[in-house]
Scaffold this motif. Structure first.
Motif, PDB file in Angstrom:
ATOM      1  N   GLY A   1      16.726  -2.689   1.707  1.00 22.74           N
ATOM      2  CA  GLY A   1      15.547  -1.947   2.065  1.00 22.74           C
ATOM      3  C   GLY A   1      15.398  -1.582   3.532  1.00 22.74           C
ATOM      4  O   GLY A   1      16.159  -1.973   4.394  1.00 22.74           O
ATOM      5  N   VAL A   2      14.371  -0.806   3.797  1.00 21.64           N
ATOM      6  CA  VAL A   2      13.983  -0.428   5.147  1.00 21.64           C
ATOM      7  C   VAL A   2      12.480  -0.592   5.236  1.00 21.64           C
ATOM      8  O   VAL A   2      11.736   0.047   4.506  1.00 21.64           O
TER       9      VAL A   2
ATOM     10  N   VAL B   1       9.860  -8.375  -1.525  1.00 16.03           N
ATOM     11  CA  VAL B   1       8.643  -8.887  -2.147  1.00 16.03           C
ATOM     12  C   VAL B   1       7.812  -7.737  -2.708  1.00 16.03           C
ATOM     13  O   VAL B   1       7.335  -7.785  -3.845  1.00 16.03           O
ATOM     14  N   SER B   2       7.646  -6.697  -1.912  1.00 18.63           N
ATOM     15  CA  SER B   2       6.875  -5.531  -2.346  1.00 18.63           C
ATOM     16  C   SER B   2       7.500  -4.879  -3.576  1.00 18.63           C
ATOM     17  O   SER B   2       6.806  -4.545  -4.545  1.00 18.63           O
ATOM     18  N   ASP B   3       8.811  -4.691  -3.543  1.00 20.13           N
ATOM     19  CA  ASP B   3       9.501  -4.073  -4.675  1.00 20.13           C
ATOM     20  C   ASP B   3       9.395  -4.936  -5.930  1.00 20.13           C
ATOM     21  O   ASP B   3       9.222  -4.424  -7.043  1.00 20.13           O
ATOM     22  N   TYR B   4       9.499  -6.246  -5.753  1.00 25.30           N
ATOM     23  CA  TYR B   4       9.395  -7.158  -6.889  1.00 25.30           C
ATOM     24  C   TYR B   4       8.012  -7.077  -7.526  1.00 25.30           C
ATOM     25  O   TYR B   4       7.886  -6.948  -8.760  1.00 25.30           O
TER      26      TYR B   4
ATOM     27  N   SER C   1       0.826  -1.205   0.000  1.00 18.87           N
ATOM     28  CA  SER C   1       0.000   0.000   0.000  1.00 18.87           C
ATOM     29  C   SER C   1       0.859   1.253   0.000  1.00 18.87           C
ATOM     30  O   SER C   1       0.546   2.243  -0.667  1.00 18.87           O
ATOM     31  N   ASN C   2       1.976   1.205   0.733  1.00 17.83           N
ATOM     32  CA  ASN C   2       2.862   2.365   0.824  1.00 17.83           C
ATOM     33  C   ASN C   2       3.541   2.709  -0.492  1.00 17.83           C
ATOM     34  O   ASN C   2       4.019   3.831  -0.666  1.00 17.83           O
ATOM     35  N   THR C   3       3.610   1.746  -1.426  1.00 15.28           N
ATOM     36  CA  THR C   3       4.207   2.058  -2.728  1.00 15.28           C
ATOM     37  C   THR C   3       3.324   2.980  -3.543  1.00 15.28           C
ATOM     38  O   THR C   3       3.803   3.657  -4.463  1.00 15.28           O
TER      39      THR C   3
END
Length: 240
Positions: A175-176, A204-207, A63-65
């Motif tokens: 990441g952080v 995972v989120s970045d991928y 969600s933060n992306t």
């Protein structure tokens, strides 16, 4: 037909009518639901609520992306409880797709922790015994998470990847984590396990952001990481 079955049927019908995938699309952002994570390791920090905690962490991170619309965890949990499709951790893609669709999602993300290793050893004269360290020490942890993304329209697995997170010393590899800690994982926030978990969740989120939304050439980085992971894994096997 007993009352529970009647109630379950009514709930599933309500979800399907109120949240059709076709109406869930907004501004071109994929609508995602994250199922409770499963565990195939003997990690000591895994407790009763950790699977749900990890799903919540990944939902927050995605969600933060700003690239996704995330289905509320309460909605996917209602479907999970009524359908019980994920109880064994081995649900078929078609069943998982049905679950995601009923929750109003275009895609359902499923994660399984398949590997976890932790090492604490003494350095510079420090001592380590039974998990208790005195003096200088070097800590590291490694976690691998298998990710599957199921298209709720076709029932097919659209994306799959093994994501690794590692922590070394006082830092972590990638990441952080931008979310908060809660539930059973709260006590792991500053441990090697916690740092590795944060790294894996971010990755995972970045991928998913890369392959599902951006698609701007960022795939090359993840493909290279996957190739290195496969080479490292196969290199550990010695054949006669």
């Amino acid at each position: 037909m007993n009352q529970r079955i009647k109630y379950g049927s009514a709930l599933l019908l309500a979800l399907a009518v109120a949240s059709p995938v076709a109406l869930a699309q907004d501004g071109g952002k994929p609508v995602i639901a994250v199922a409770e994570f499963k565990n195939e390791t003997s990690a000591g920090w895994w407790g009763a609520s950790v699977g749900s905690d990890l799903a919540g962490m990944l939902s927050n991170e995605m969600s933060n992306t700003g690239s996704f619309r995330m289905v509320e965890r309460s909605k996917i949990q209602n479907v999970l409880e009524e359908q019980n499709l994920m109880a064994s951790g081995r649900a078929k893609a078609s069943n998982a797709a049905q679950m995601g669709k009923l929750a109003g999602a275009q895609y359902l993300v499923m994660g399984t922790v398949t590997s976890y290793e932790e090492n604490t050893k003494s350095t510079g004269g420090g001592l380590s015994f039974g998990g208790i360290s005195v003096g200088g020490k070097s800590e590291s942890a490694y976690i691998a998470i298998d990710i599957r993304v199921v298209d709720t329209t076709t029932g097919e697995i659209s994306y799959s990847r093994t994501i690794e997170g590692t922590s070394k010393g006082s830092g972590m590899s990638v990441g952080v984590y931008r979310g908060g800690w809660g539930g059973s994982l709260a006590s792991q926030q500053n441990t090697p396990a916690g740092k590795a978990i944060r790294a894996a969740v971010v990755m995972v989120s970045d991928y998913l952001d890369c392959v599902m939304v951006r698609q701007d050439g960022c795939e090359a980085k993840f493909n290279a990481q996957e190739q290195r992971r496969r080479e490292k894994t196969s290199g550990a096997l010695k054949l006669d």
